[in-house]
Design a protein around this motif. Structure first.
Motif, PDB file in Angstrom:
ATOM      1  N   ARG A   1      23.367   1.696   1.881  1.00 41.01           N
ATOM      2  CA  ARG A   1      24.238   1.224   0.795  1.00 41.01           C
ATOM      3  C   ARG A   1      23.424   0.725  -0.390  1.00 41.01           C
ATOM      4  NH1 ARG A   1      27.933   4.023   2.560  1.00 41.01           N
ATOM      5  NH2 ARG A   1      29.561   3.167   3.909  1.00 41.01           N
ATOM      6  N   VAL A   2      22.175   0.433  -0.093  1.00 41.34           N
ATOM      7  CA  VAL A   2      21.250  -0.001  -1.143  1.00 41.34           C
ATOM      8  C   VAL A   2      19.954   0.781  -1.003  1.00 41.34           C
ATOM      9  CG1 VAL A   2      19.899  -1.937  -2.057  1.00 41.34           C
ATOM     10  CG2 VAL A   2      22.222  -2.334  -1.228  1.00 41.34           C
ATOM     11  N   THR A   3      19.496   1.369  -2.095  1.00 40.98           N
ATOM     12  CA  THR A   3      18.167   1.967  -2.112  1.00 40.98           C
ATOM     13  C   THR A   3      17.458   1.375  -3.331  1.00 40.98           C
ATOM     14  OG1 THR A   3      16.922   4.033  -1.994  1.00 40.98           O
ATOM     15  CG2 THR A   3      18.939   4.060  -3.321  1.00 40.98           C
ATOM     16  N   GLY A   4      16.598   2.148  -3.981  1.00 41.53           N
ATOM     17  CA  GLY A   4      15.931   1.565  -5.152  1.00 41.53           C
ATOM     18  C   GLY A   4      14.659   2.312  -5.494  1.00 41.53           C
ATOM     19  N   CYS A   5      13.710   1.598  -6.050  1.00 43.16           N
ATOM     20  CA  CYS A   5      12.452   2.220  -6.468  1.00 43.16           C
ATOM     21  C   CYS A   5      11.298   1.248  -6.251  1.00 43.16           C
ATOM     22  CB  CYS A   5      12.522   2.656  -7.922  1.00 43.16           C
ATOM     23  SG  CYS A   5      13.183   1.423  -9.043  1.00 43.16           S
ATOM     24  N   THR A   6      10.119   1.824  -6.139  1.00 42.30           N
ATOM     25  CA  THR A   6       8.913   1.064  -5.793  1.00 42.30           C
ATOM     26  C   THR A   6       7.763   1.477  -6.696  1.00 42.30           C
ATOM     27  OG1 THR A   6       9.594   1.015  -3.448  1.00 42.30           O
ATOM     28  CG2 THR A   6       7.257   0.581  -3.940  1.00 42.30           C
ATOM     29  N   VAL A   7       7.026   0.501  -7.197  1.00 41.03           N
ATOM     30  CA  VAL A   7       5.754   0.781  -7.874  1.00 41.03           C
ATOM     31  C   VAL A   7       4.648   0.260  -6.967  1.00 41.03           C
ATOM     32  CG1 VAL A   7       4.291   0.299  -9.886  1.00 41.03           C
ATOM     33  CG2 VAL A   7       6.741   0.658 -10.197  1.00 41.03           C
ATOM     34  N   HIS A   8       3.723   1.157  -6.604  1.00 40.48           N
ATOM     35  CA  HIS A   8       2.673   0.737  -5.668  1.00 40.48           C
ATOM     36  C   HIS A   8       1.326   1.319  -6.079  1.00 40.48           C
ATOM     37  CE1 HIS A   8       2.272   4.631  -3.492  1.00 40.48           C
ATOM     38  NE2 HIS A   8       3.497   4.797  -3.913  1.00 40.48           N
ATOM     39  N   VAL A   9       0.273   0.724  -5.544  1.00 36.25           N
ATOM     40  CA  VAL A   9      -1.073   1.244  -5.753  1.00 36.25           C
ATOM     41  C   VAL A   9      -1.259   2.413  -4.788  1.00 36.25           C
ATOM     42  CG1 VAL A   9      -3.540   0.729  -5.513  1.00 36.25           C
ATOM     43  CG2 VAL A   9      -2.009  -0.954  -6.545  1.00 36.25           C
ATOM     44  N   VAL A  10      -1.809   3.507  -5.275  1.00 37.00           N
ATOM     45  CA  VAL A  10      -1.974   4.713  -4.459  1.00 37.00           C
ATOM     46  C   VAL A  10      -3.165   4.537  -3.514  1.00 37.00           C
ATOM     47  CG1 VAL A  10      -2.530   7.187  -4.515  1.00 37.00           C
ATOM     48  CG2 VAL A  10      -0.925   6.218  -6.181  1.00 37.00           C
ATOM     49  N   ASP A  11      -2.913   4.857  -2.232  1.00 35.60           N
ATOM     50  CA  ASP A  11      -4.025   4.901  -1.269  1.00 35.60           C
ATOM     51  C   ASP A  11      -4.054   6.316  -0.687  1.00 35.60           C
ATOM     52  OD1 ASP A  11      -2.446   3.120   1.540  1.00 35.60           O
ATOM     53  OD2 ASP A  11      -2.037   5.084   0.633  1.00 35.60           O
ATOM     54  N   ALA A  12      -4.764   6.498   0.410  1.00 38.15           N
ATOM     55  CA  ALA A  12      -4.991   7.870   0.907  1.00 38.15           C
ATOM     56  C   ALA A  12      -3.749   8.479   1.539  1.00 38.15           C
ATOM     57  CB  ALA A  12      -6.140   7.874   1.912  1.00 38.15           C
ATOM     58  N   GLY A  13      -2.732   7.623   1.807  1.00 33.81           N
ATOM     59  CA  GLY A  13      -1.534   8.153   2.456  1.00 33.81           C
ATOM     60  C   GLY A  13      -0.509   8.653   1.452  1.00 33.81           C
ATOM     61  N   VAL A  14       0.647   9.046   1.970  1.00 28.94           N
ATOM     62  CA  VAL A  14       1.749   9.497   1.104  1.00 28.94           C
ATOM     63  C   VAL A  14       2.698   8.310   0.914  1.00 28.94           C
ATOM     64  CG1 VAL A  14       3.691  11.092   0.838  1.00 28.94           C
ATOM     65  CG2 VAL A  14       1.579  11.870   1.938  1.00 28.94           C
TER      66      VAL A  14
ATOM     67  N   THR B   1       2.138   5.194   0.750  1.00 28.33           N
ATOM     68  CA  THR B   1       1.852   4.124   1.722  1.00 28.33           C
ATOM     69  C   THR B   1       1.053   2.972   1.122  1.00 28.33           C
ATOM     70  OG1 THR B   1      -0.148   5.333   2.328  1.00 28.33           O
ATOM     71  CG2 THR B   1       1.813   5.698   3.720  1.00 28.33           C
ATOM     72  N   GLY B   2       0.696   3.027  -0.127  1.00 27.85           N
ATOM     73  CA  GLY B   2      -0.217   2.035  -0.694  1.00 27.85           C
ATOM     74  C   GLY B   2       0.424   0.679  -0.916  1.00 27.85           C
ATOM     75  N   PRO B   3      -0.382  -0.336  -1.197  1.00 30.53           N
ATOM     76  CA  PRO B   3       0.099  -1.715  -1.401  1.00 30.53           C
ATOM     77  C   PRO B   3       1.141  -1.792  -2.520  1.00 30.53           C
ATOM     78  CG  PRO B   3      -2.299  -1.656  -1.308  1.00 30.53           C
ATOM     79  CD  PRO B   3      -1.844  -0.229  -1.365  1.00 30.53           C
ATOM     80  N   ILE B   4       2.234  -2.500  -2.258  1.00 32.03           N
ATOM     81  CA  ILE B   4       3.374  -2.533  -3.172  1.00 32.03           C
ATOM     82  C   ILE B   4       3.171  -3.598  -4.248  1.00 32.03           C
ATOM     83  CG2 ILE B   4       5.843  -3.117  -3.323  1.00 32.03           C
ATOM     84  CD1 ILE B   4       6.174  -1.737  -0.563  1.00 32.03           C
ATOM     85  N   LEU B   5       3.440  -3.201  -5.492  1.00 30.83           N
ATOM     86  CA  LEU B   5       3.348  -4.117  -6.640  1.00 30.83           C
ATOM     87  C   LEU B   5       4.720  -4.657  -7.006  1.00 30.83           C
ATOM     88  CD1 LEU B   5       1.710  -5.365  -8.988  1.00 30.83           C
ATOM     89  CD2 LEU B   5       2.071  -3.242 -10.257  1.00 30.83           C
ATOM     90  N   ALA B   6       5.738  -3.811  -7.039  1.00 31.89           N
ATOM     91  CA  ALA B   6       7.082  -4.271  -7.451  1.00 31.89           C
ATOM     92  C   ALA B   6       8.141  -3.315  -6.919  1.00 31.89           C
ATOM     93  CB  ALA B   6       7.166  -4.305  -8.979  1.00 31.89           C
TER      94      ALA B   6
ATOM     95  N   ARG C   1      -1.495  -6.063   2.025  1.00 32.62           N
ATOM     96  CA  ARG C   1      -0.421  -5.126   1.774  1.00 32.62           C
ATOM     97  C   ARG C   1       0.214  -5.333   0.392  1.00 32.62           C
ATOM     98  NH1 ARG C   1       0.059  -0.635   2.848  1.00 32.62           N
ATOM     99  NH2 ARG C   1       2.188  -0.813   2.089  1.00 32.62           N
ATOM    100  N   ARG C   2      -0.286  -6.334  -0.332  1.00 33.52           N
ATOM    101  CA  ARG C   2       0.337  -6.604  -1.638  1.00 33.52           C
ATOM    102  C   ARG C   2      -0.615  -6.243  -2.774  1.00 33.52           C
ATOM    103  NH1 ARG C   2       2.275 -10.392   1.406  1.00 33.52           N
ATOM    104  NH2 ARG C   2       4.526 -10.838   1.451  1.00 33.52           N
ATOM    105  N   ALA C   3      -0.029  -5.643  -3.810  1.00 33.71           N
ATOM    106  CA  ALA C   3      -0.770  -5.470  -5.050  1.00 33.71           C
ATOM    107  C   ALA C   3      -0.292  -6.587  -5.980  1.00 33.71           C
ATOM    108  CB  ALA C   3      -0.479  -4.100  -5.655  1.00 33.71           C
ATOM    109  N   LEU C   4      -1.195  -7.182  -6.715  1.00 32.90           N
ATOM    110  CA  LEU C   4      -0.877  -8.333  -7.575  1.00 32.90           C
ATOM    111  C   LEU C   4      -1.445  -8.132  -8.960  1.00 32.90           C
ATOM    112  CD1 LEU C   4      -1.983 -10.933  -4.879  1.00 32.90           C
ATOM    113  CD2 LEU C   4       0.394 -10.497  -5.540  1.00 32.90           C
ATOM    114  N   VAL C   5      -0.779  -8.729  -9.951  1.00 29.02           N
ATOM    115  CA  VAL C   5      -1.353  -8.752 -11.293  1.00 29.02           C
ATOM    116  C   VAL C   5      -1.973 -10.128 -11.502  1.00 29.02           C
ATOM    117  CG1 VAL C   5       0.221  -7.061 -12.283  1.00 29.02           C
ATOM    118  CG2 VAL C   5       0.853  -9.492 -12.297  1.00 29.02           C
ATOM    119  N   GLY C   6      -2.878 -10.187 -12.509  1.00 27.89           N
ATOM    120  CA  GLY C   6      -3.543 -11.463 -12.771  1.00 27.89           C
ATOM    121  C   GLY C   6      -4.806 -11.554 -11.934  1.00 27.89           C
ATOM    122  N   HIS C   7      -5.639 -12.509 -12.299  1.00 34.04           N
ATOM    123  CA  HIS C   7      -6.952 -12.586 -11.650  1.00 34.04           C
ATOM    124  C   HIS C   7      -6.984 -13.647 -10.564  1.00 34.04           C
ATOM    125  CE1 HIS C   7      -8.384  -9.688 -14.473  1.00 34.04           C
ATOM    126  NE2 HIS C   7      -7.825 -10.391 -15.441  1.00 34.04           N
TER     127      HIS C   7
END
Ligand code: GRF
Length: 201
Positions: free
Chosen positions: A130-143, A145-150, A194-200
């Protein structure tokens, strides 16, 4: 920051980035668009915006490693700070990841880890979520599967078909991509488990 966008399709995500980069405060500019397909609609958008375009067709290369190398070379020339995969329908091979890993963001039209792969919208619809959506993630070697940013949630309506649902997802997706590419460009991008983050941090 210098962005190189990889795409295979219509380029609605690219269009949103091109609109955003008109504002100097955005802090990032699309300096090139690279596609695996000469007929990708996104290439026309890039040309109309005066942005360099390169096509690297798998059919022009004897094997996959040669194509991987040619893609890396095509992108390297533009010295990107971030590579954005927006509807790019190829897996980025080890040579590409070795060179740009950690600086490649991908947008996927589902709430990963649910429904990865080339048919995320169709699979979500078929599953009956009933709910789906979209994901922005850092690309890793998988399909996908990379760390999620948002991520952003999108409701599935009873009369949705794949096209109507994908169009609604794409509205949320281009907003998510523009926001987080901008933040990564201005604030820096890092991965912590497992998380991608912005900022230092
Ligand atoms: C986007 O939804 C992307 O996530 C998916 O394919 C679509 C590409 O759309 N992989 P566009 O080419 O940016 O319009």
């Amino acid at each position: 920051a210098r962005l190189v966008v990889l795409l295979s399709g219509a380029g609605s995500n690219l269009a949103a980035l091109l609109a955003a980069h008109e504002d100097p405060a955005y802090g990032a500019r699309v300096v090139a668009v690279v596609s695996d397909r000469p007929d990708a609609g996104g290439l026309d958008l890039a040309r109309a915006a005066g942005v360099a375009t390169v096509v690297v067709r798998p059919a022009d290369f004897s094997a996959r490693p040669e194509w991987d190398g040619a893609l890396a070379q095509a992108v390297r020339v533009f010295a990107p700070d971030l590579v954005v995969s927006a509807g790019f329908m190829r897996i980025l091979g080890a040579p590409f990841l070795d060179e740009f890993g950690g600086r490649i963001l991908n947008t996927h039209p589902a709430l990963l880890p649910a429904f990865p792969g080339a048919h995320g919208v169709r699979d979500a619809l078929a599953y009956g979520v009933r709910v789906t959506g979209c994901t922005v993630h850092v690309v890793d070697a998988g399909v996908d599967t990379g760390p999620i940013l948002a991520q952003a949630a999108v409701e599935v309506l009873h009369d949705d078909d794949e096209a109507s649902l994908h169009e609604r997802i794409k509205v949320a997706e281009r907003e998510l991509l523009v926001t987080w590419v901008g933040r990564a460009a201005r604030e820096g991008l890092r991965v912590e488990g497992r998380r991608a983050l912005v900022g230092h941090g």
